[in-house]
Structure formats: C-alpha cells, structure tokens
Design a protein around this motif. Structure first.
Motif, PDB file in Angstrom:
ATOM      1  N   SER A 180     -15.212 -30.910 -31.583  1.00 53.26           N
ATOM      2  CA  SER A 180     -15.262 -29.610 -32.137  1.00 53.26           C
ATOM      3  C   SER A 180     -16.631 -29.011 -31.585  1.00 53.26           C
ATOM      4  CB  SER A 180     -15.263 -29.112 -33.264  1.00 53.26           C
ATOM      5  OG  SER A 180     -16.139 -30.050 -34.229  1.00 53.26           O
ATOM      6  N   SER A 181     -17.766 -29.972 -31.336  1.00 58.76           N
ATOM      7  CA  SER A 181     -18.880 -29.645 -30.969  1.00 58.76           C
ATOM      8  C   SER A 181     -19.753 -30.503 -29.888  1.00 58.76           C
ATOM      9  CB  SER A 181     -19.809 -29.519 -32.200  1.00 58.76           C
ATOM     10  OG  SER A 181     -19.815 -30.706 -32.895  1.00 58.76           O
ATOM     11  N   HIS A 182     -18.990 -31.636 -29.398  1.00 57.82           N
ATOM     12  CA  HIS A 182     -19.654 -32.374 -28.356  1.00 57.82           C
ATOM     13  C   HIS A 182     -18.597 -32.677 -27.261  1.00 57.82           C
ATOM     14  CE1 HIS A 182     -21.965 -33.041 -32.015  1.00 57.82           C
ATOM     15  NE2 HIS A 182     -23.116 -33.266 -31.104  1.00 57.82           N
ATOM     16  N   VAL A 183     -19.303 -33.129 -26.054  1.00 58.49           N
ATOM     17  CA  VAL A 183     -18.391 -33.540 -24.944  1.00 58.49           C
ATOM     18  C   VAL A 183     -18.881 -34.787 -24.611  1.00 58.49           C
ATOM     19  CG1 VAL A 183     -17.934 -33.036 -22.504  1.00 58.49           C
ATOM     20  CG2 VAL A 183     -17.681 -31.221 -24.111  1.00 58.49           C
ATOM     21  N   TYR A 184     -18.331 -35.943 -24.299  1.00 57.60           N
ATOM     22  CA  TYR A 184     -18.653 -37.157 -23.701  1.00 57.60           C
ATOM     23  C   TYR A 184     -18.093 -37.454 -22.153  1.00 57.60           C
ATOM     24  CZ  TYR A 184     -19.905 -37.999 -28.913  1.00 57.60           C
ATOM     25  OH  TYR A 184     -19.960 -37.794 -29.933  1.00 57.60           O
ATOM     26  N   LEU A 185     -18.848 -37.454 -21.216  1.00 56.53           N
ATOM     27  CA  LEU A 185     -18.250 -37.773 -19.844  1.00 56.53           C
ATOM     28  C   LEU A 185     -17.968 -39.236 -19.763  1.00 56.53           C
ATOM     29  CD1 LEU A 185     -20.390 -35.581 -17.522  1.00 56.53           C
ATOM     30  CD2 LEU A 185     -18.163 -34.889 -18.726  1.00 56.53           C
ATOM     31  N   SER A 186     -17.125 -39.633 -19.014  1.00 58.54           N
ATOM     32  CA  SER A 186     -16.850 -41.214 -18.942  1.00 58.54           C
ATOM     33  C   SER A 186     -17.591 -41.691 -17.845  1.00 58.54           C
ATOM     34  CB  SER A 186     -15.286 -41.257 -18.843  1.00 58.54           C
ATOM     35  OG  SER A 186     -14.746 -40.689 -17.621  1.00 58.54           O
ATOM     36  N   CYS A 187     -17.441 -42.821 -17.574  1.00 55.76           N
ATOM     37  CA  CYS A 187     -18.406 -43.480 -16.556  1.00 55.76           C
ATOM     38  C   CYS A 187     -17.451 -44.656 -15.962  1.00 55.76           C
ATOM     39  CB  CYS A 187     -19.536 -44.062 -16.923  1.00 55.76           C
ATOM     40  SG  CYS A 187     -20.570 -44.978 -15.869  1.00 55.76           S
ATOM     41  N   SER A 231     -13.345 -46.343 -27.623  1.00 54.25           N
ATOM     42  CA  SER A 231     -11.665 -46.337 -27.400  1.00 54.25           C
ATOM     43  C   SER A 231     -10.874 -45.867 -28.381  1.00 54.25           C
ATOM     44  CB  SER A 231     -11.239 -47.872 -27.291  1.00 54.25           C
ATOM     45  OG  SER A 231     -11.420 -48.718 -28.535  1.00 54.25           O
ATOM     46  N   GLY A 232      -9.708 -45.477 -28.134  1.00 54.23           N
ATOM     47  CA  GLY A 232      -8.819 -44.786 -29.364  1.00 54.23           C
ATOM     48  C   GLY A 232      -7.509 -45.187 -28.921  1.00 54.23           C
ATOM     49  N   SER A 233      -6.655 -44.282 -29.416  1.00 51.71           N
ATOM     50  CA  SER A 233      -5.228 -45.038 -29.164  1.00 51.71           C
ATOM     51  C   SER A 233      -4.597 -44.686 -27.801  1.00 51.71           C
ATOM     52  CB  SER A 233      -4.346 -44.157 -30.411  1.00 51.71           C
ATOM     53  OG  SER A 233      -4.353 -42.800 -29.810  1.00 51.71           O
ATOM     54  N   ASN A 234      -5.444 -43.610 -27.255  1.00 52.83           N
ATOM     55  CA  ASN A 234      -4.894 -43.548 -25.704  1.00 52.83           C
ATOM     56  C   ASN A 234      -6.125 -43.567 -24.567  1.00 52.83           C
ATOM     57  OD1 ASN A 234      -5.850 -40.996 -26.757  1.00 52.83           O
ATOM     58  ND2 ASN A 234      -4.159 -39.874 -26.194  1.00 52.83           N
ATOM     59  N   TYR A 235      -7.032 -43.985 -25.113  1.00 51.69           N
ATOM     60  CA  TYR A 235      -8.150 -44.198 -23.997  1.00 51.69           C
ATOM     61  C   TYR A 235      -9.006 -45.404 -24.306  1.00 51.69           C
ATOM     62  CZ  TYR A 235     -11.393 -42.382 -27.671  1.00 51.69           C
ATOM     63  OH  TYR A 235     -11.869 -42.089 -29.097  1.00 51.69           O
ATOM     64  N   GLY A 236      -9.630 -45.663 -23.497  1.00 55.26           N
ATOM     65  CA  GLY A 236     -10.813 -46.701 -23.760  1.00 55.26           C
ATOM     66  C   GLY A 236     -11.701 -46.790 -22.286  1.00 55.26           C
ATOM     67  N   ALA A 237     -12.958 -46.514 -22.478  1.00 57.36           N
ATOM     68  CA  ALA A 237     -13.790 -46.415 -21.286  1.00 57.36           C
ATOM     69  C   ALA A 237     -15.287 -46.347 -21.959  1.00 57.36           C
ATOM     70  CB  ALA A 237     -13.376 -45.358 -20.641  1.00 57.36           C
ATOM     71  N   TYR A 238     -16.309 -46.300 -20.849  1.00 60.63           N
ATOM     72  CA  TYR A 238     -17.717 -46.162 -21.073  1.00 60.63           C
ATOM     73  C   TYR A 238     -17.783 -44.639 -21.220  1.00 60.63           C
ATOM     74  CZ  TYR A 238     -18.245 -51.228 -20.565  1.00 60.63           C
ATOM     75  OH  TYR A 238     -18.077 -52.741 -20.884  1.00 60.63           O
ATOM     76  N   PHE A 239     -18.757 -44.220 -21.952  1.00 58.69           N
ATOM     77  CA  PHE A 239     -19.046 -42.939 -22.098  1.00 58.69           C
ATOM     78  C   PHE A 239     -20.520 -42.815 -21.995  1.00 58.69           C
ATOM     79  CE2 PHE A 239     -14.560 -43.063 -23.351  1.00 58.69           C
ATOM     80  CZ  PHE A 239     -14.043 -41.825 -22.632  1.00 58.69           C
ATOM     81  N   LEU A 240     -20.834 -41.672 -21.736  1.00 53.06           N
ATOM     82  CA  LEU A 240     -22.281 -40.974 -21.557  1.00 53.06           C
ATOM     83  C   LEU A 240     -22.607 -40.418 -23.099  1.00 53.06           C
ATOM     84  CD1 LEU A 240     -21.834 -41.607 -18.647  1.00 53.06           C
ATOM     85  CD2 LEU A 240     -23.449 -39.611 -18.211  1.00 53.06           C
ATOM     86  N   ASP A 241     -23.732 -40.318 -23.088  1.00 51.96           N
ATOM     87  CA  ASP A 241     -24.312 -39.527 -24.458  1.00 51.96           C
ATOM     88  C   ASP A 241     -23.527 -38.162 -24.655  1.00 51.96           C
ATOM     89  OD1 ASP A 241     -25.999 -41.731 -25.115  1.00 51.96           O
ATOM     90  OD2 ASP A 241     -27.799 -40.714 -24.535  1.00 51.96           O
ATOM     91  N   ALA A 242     -23.577 -37.702 -25.847  1.00 48.64           N
ATOM     92  CA  ALA A 242     -22.881 -36.309 -26.132  1.00 48.64           C
ATOM     93  C   ALA A 242     -23.664 -35.300 -25.616  1.00 48.64           C
ATOM     94  CB  ALA A 242     -22.661 -36.270 -27.528  1.00 48.64           C
TER      95      ALA A 242
END
Length: 535
Positions: A183-190, A136-147
């Motif tokens: 800058s070097s990773h993407v995390y898809l949400s679930c 989670s962060g200031s404008n998101y909160g969710a489950y995410f897959l690996d980077a």
C-alpha cells in the motif's frame, strides 16, 4: 554455520511468522499483458509484472527477522566458499543514459516514486558492498532491492510509473521483470546473478567498458543526431543476434552476450543514443518494444532495430518512421503503445524514407512544406508533401513457395512517397526522388498434418518453417474459436507443438504462417480447421 544452527533459525522464523501474522495472505498478480498475446520475433518480450503484497509482510518484526535470517545464511554460504575481492565501480554519468521526457510528463506524486526508484537503483549500481535481499511468497521468490515509498497513487498509477521507470533506465541492467507492491512501497526485483555487490561491481565494470567502446565507435566521425542514430542502429544490428536467453530483457544480453530479443535491442539503442546526447525513449506495447528518437525541431521518430536486423543485411524499413507508417506493415498492431503509457511517450508524426548515404525526409498527412533545422547539425532540409510531385510507381512481385498446395495472395500497399532533400553543408545540391512501391507476395496457406488428444494434452504437427517466420496456433472448444481459446506461437525449425492442462472436451485447431520478406511482415490465410477429443 552449522546445520543445527541453520535449522534452529528456520524453525524460529516459521514460528515467528505464525505468531505474528497468523496465515500468509494470498497474493494477487497484476500483469500488463494477456497471456494469449504471443508473436515472434516480438513474442519474447516479457512485460514487467507486479505482485500485490500486504504492507505488514514487508515491515515490522516479521520482515526484520526475515532479512536477518536470510542475510546471515547467505553471508555464511558465500564467505565459506568464496574469496571476497574488493572492487570499486568505475565512475560514469549514470543519469546520462536516460531521457527526461517521460519524467517531465508526470505529476508530483508520480515523480516522487520515480525519483525514489532512481535513487535506490543509482546506489545499487554504484555500490560494491550492497546486496539485494531474497524474499519469497506463495507465488514468487527472488532477490529484491530496497523499498521505494509512494503515496497518493492508485495501483494503476503505481504500475505505470514502475513500467516507465524500468523501460526508460536501461543502465539499470540488473533489474528483472517482477516487482512487489504494497500500500505504500515498491520493491524492484534483481536478476539472481547480480544480487551480490562485490560480484555485481565486476560485472558493471566489464559491461560499461564495452558500452564505452560502443559509444566511441558510434561517435567517431558522426556529429549530427541522424548520423549518430544511424551509427548506433547499424552497430546493434551488426553485433546482436535475435535469440532469447536468461537476460534478454536487459542490455546485458545484447552487450555482453551478443544475443537478445526486442527488449534488449531497444534498451541498448536507448542507452547508446542518450549517451551521445540524442534523446531516446523506449516505446512498448503488450508484446513488443521499440524506440522513439528525437532528431530536433520538436520531432520524434519511431525506430525498430529488432525488425531492421535481417541477419545477413540491415534493413531501414523501420528506421525513423511515423507511428502510422510503422504500423502499415504490422497487421497485428504490435507497435501500438500500451494504453497506460500512451500519454507519457512522444508521438512520431513524420517519416524518413529511402535512407542510404543521403537524407530523404517525407512527412505524413499532418505536415506541409516547411524547413527543418535539426539541432546539432548545419543541415537545412526542405520537406515537401507528395502532392507537389508526380512519380511512376512500379510493382514488384515476389513468390514464396512451400510444400503446401493452397496459396493466398496478400498485397501490402505502401503509399507513394516522394521526397526532395537538399543539404546546405555540402558543395553540391542533391535533388533526390524516392518512391516506395506496392509489393505483392504470395504466401502459401499452411496445413495441420495431424492432431492428437490424450490425457489432457494436445499435439499438433505441421511442416517446418525456415528463415524469419513462425506459426500462430489457435485452439478453442468451439468452431468459432471463442470458448477456452488459447493463442500460441511456434518458431521456425519446429514441426509440432504440445499443449498441456486442457479440459476433457473436443478441441478445434487452426494455424497460420507469418513470414518476413525484405523486412516486411506477411500473414497467410488460416489453415483448414481440425478437431480432436481430449480425454
């Protein structure tokens, strides 16, 4: 785990963040569509949205502590209140539900990220003991897959790869509509319901058991690309109803719930046709999703099952059309492929017309007389342009009336299309001529019944609509509707709309009606302008 231990870990986590990071960076939201672009029945399409995060917020001590804390508390809460059941995911040809067309259009660095995302999702769908991680962060909160790591790509290029990957992999039903990008990773949400491995495994088995049954249904007695495509198209139109829900951007909604929006319709057709080896991709704009289907001989066709689903019957007005033909009845150009994907999706240059039990093929102006040999079929079809034949065009007039007094006549003229079709795999030769006629439809201009402004809010009332129709509502702070403009959609069955968080200004409002008749889209004139002061 006791409350005291949980509280202690939470305090420790907060202290770790403060010591290691100082302040939390402000996240920047990337969106693929303007917030003002809404339109039913296509307005329920939710573009995939990226959220920029700093690299250090997803690596090193802070993230490791973050993962440890939430995984421990989640593990405690689930094991204390539920029985664990070991479930094995049934084997499937997981890669067989996607086409390679988009991947083949990419450069080396794009393919690397695409493959990394695929490997992560493949492991996730096959596993019964792999859980997503809550972040989670200031404008998101969710489950995410690996980077999934990437390099040598701009933010726009990363965004394009993620969009194309998600839209071209309908089998990964668990992927939601948000992703994190550093800058070097993407995390898809679930989706929350699918984050837990053991529970997801059972859901995957149930979902793909139904998909296997659907694949068997469309394969029964159908052998050519066209036969398989029509069977899948009709099955979806018969089994799915247009209705938004929590999973309507996923095949889960269409297959398991029997209700979805354009994203679910399109993803399901894409999955089913690829499963029977008919190459299919999902096309998308900022507000809508449909498909491109390959029928052999280098030719792709545009198909929109959402717009062909007319509730009480199946239309073929948007079945196997060229890009130009499918846009003829689309005044708002919702079938214009998103600019960042147009070079990665196939162009549809030809149309099939007059489909019933026979096969009538017509071409756009790019084509001349030629012979088409479709893969996986013995049919030889002679394609002829309309210049070689003459037909008589009839005009049909349909009048639609409501309680409003003013009417505006809107005429949509389809080009006169004639096709000769011969099928060599039958004993008899059928010579069929089909002409699309111009249709004149009178759509009443709607009226705003009342408009009220109070406490930063605006309420607009109007007559209820029925059937496949909706209102487009526009408000602004000047008469020409250019300042502080908002565009909204009101679906059939509603008689008012409440708009909040407005400035203390005078607002002007107007509405117009959009109605589908026999699969064609008609738009009324704008209503008279009304205004009110919002306090």
């Amino acid at each position: 785990m006791s409350i005291k231990i949980k509280t202690a870990r939470l305090i420790a986590f907060m202290l770790a963040v403060a010591l290691v990071f100082g302040t939390v960076p402000t996240s920047n939201i990337i969106t693929t569509a303007s917030a003002e672009v809404t339109s039913l029945p296509t307005g329920d399409f939710t573009p995939i949205t990226g959220i920029k995060i700093s690299e250090y917020s997803t690596s090193g001590f802070g993230m490791k502590f973050f993962d440890w804390f939430f995984n421990k508390t989640t593990e405690a809460s689930t094991t204390e209140n539920a029985e664990y059941t070991d479930v094995t995911v049934a084997d499937h040809n997981w890669s067989g539900y996607s086409s390679s067309y988009v991947f083949d259009c990419m450069n080396t660095d794009e393919k690397r990220l695409y493959n990394n995302l695929d490997n992560i999702c493949m492991e996730f769908i096959k596993s019964s003991d792999l859980d997503a991680t809550y972040m989670s962060g200031s404008n998101y909160g969710a489950y995410f897959l690996d980077a999934a790591d990437y390099s040598n790509l701009t933010s726009d290029e990363v965004q394009r790869v993620v969009l194309l990957f998600c839209y071209e992999h309908p089998q990964y039903y668990f992927a939601s509509t948000t992703y994190l990008v550093s800058s070097s990773h993407v995390y898809l949400s679930c989706y929350d319901a699918f984050y837990k491995g053991s529970e997801r495994a059972s859901i995957t088995n149930a979902l793909f058991s139904k998909i296997d049954s659907m694949v068997s249904t469309i394969s029964d007695g159908n052998y050519t690309y066209l036969e398989l495509e029509k069977a899948a198209h009709d099955l979806i139109c018969n089994k799915v109803s247009y209705k938004s829900n929590s999973y309507d951007q996923s095949i889960y909604s269409a297959v398991m719930l029997g209700k979805s929006v354009c994203a679910g319709y399109s993803a399901t057709l894409e999955l089913l046709l690829n499963a029977v080896n008919v190459p299919t991709v999902m096309a998308f704009s900022d507000s809508h999703a449909w498909n491109k289907v390959y029928l052999g001989n280098g030719r792709w066709y545009a198909v929109d099952t959402t717009w062909d689903d007319q509730k009480v019957y199946i239309s073929y007005d948007f079945f196997n059309k060229s890009d130009s033909d499918i846009q003829k009845n689309d005044e708002e150009q919702e079938h214009t492929v998103a600019s960042n994907a147009v070079n990665y999706l196939p162009a549809a240059l030809y149309s099939l017309s007059g489909y019933s039990d026979g096969l009538n093929i017509v071409t756009t102006t790019e084509a001349t007389t030629e012979e088409i040999t479709t893969e996986a079929t013995t049919e030889n079809v002679t394609v002829t342009t309309t210049e070689a034949m003459t037909t008589t065009t009839e005009t049909t007039t349909t009048e639609v009336t409501t309680t409003e007094a003013t009417t505006t006549e809107i005429t949509t003229e389809a080009s006169d299309i004639t096709a000769n079709a011969t099928e060599s795999n039958t004993d008899n030769t059928a010579d069929t001529t089909t002409t699309e006629t111009a249709t004149s439809v009178k759509i009443t201009t709607p009226a705003i019944k009342s408009i009220k402004g109070y406490n930063g809010k605006l309420k607009i009332t109007f007559a209820k609509l029925s059937g496949r129709s909706y209102y487009t509502v526009v408000i602004a702070t000047n008469k020409s509707f250019t300042r502080n403009k908002k565009t909204l959609t009101v679906s059939a069955g509603k008689s008012s709309i409440n708009i909040k968080k407005l400035k203390s200004k005078r607002y002007y409002a107007k509405i117009r009606k959009v109605q589908y008749i026999n699969g064609k889209k008609y738009i009324s004139a704008w209503s008279k302008r009304r205004s009110v002061k919002v306090g």
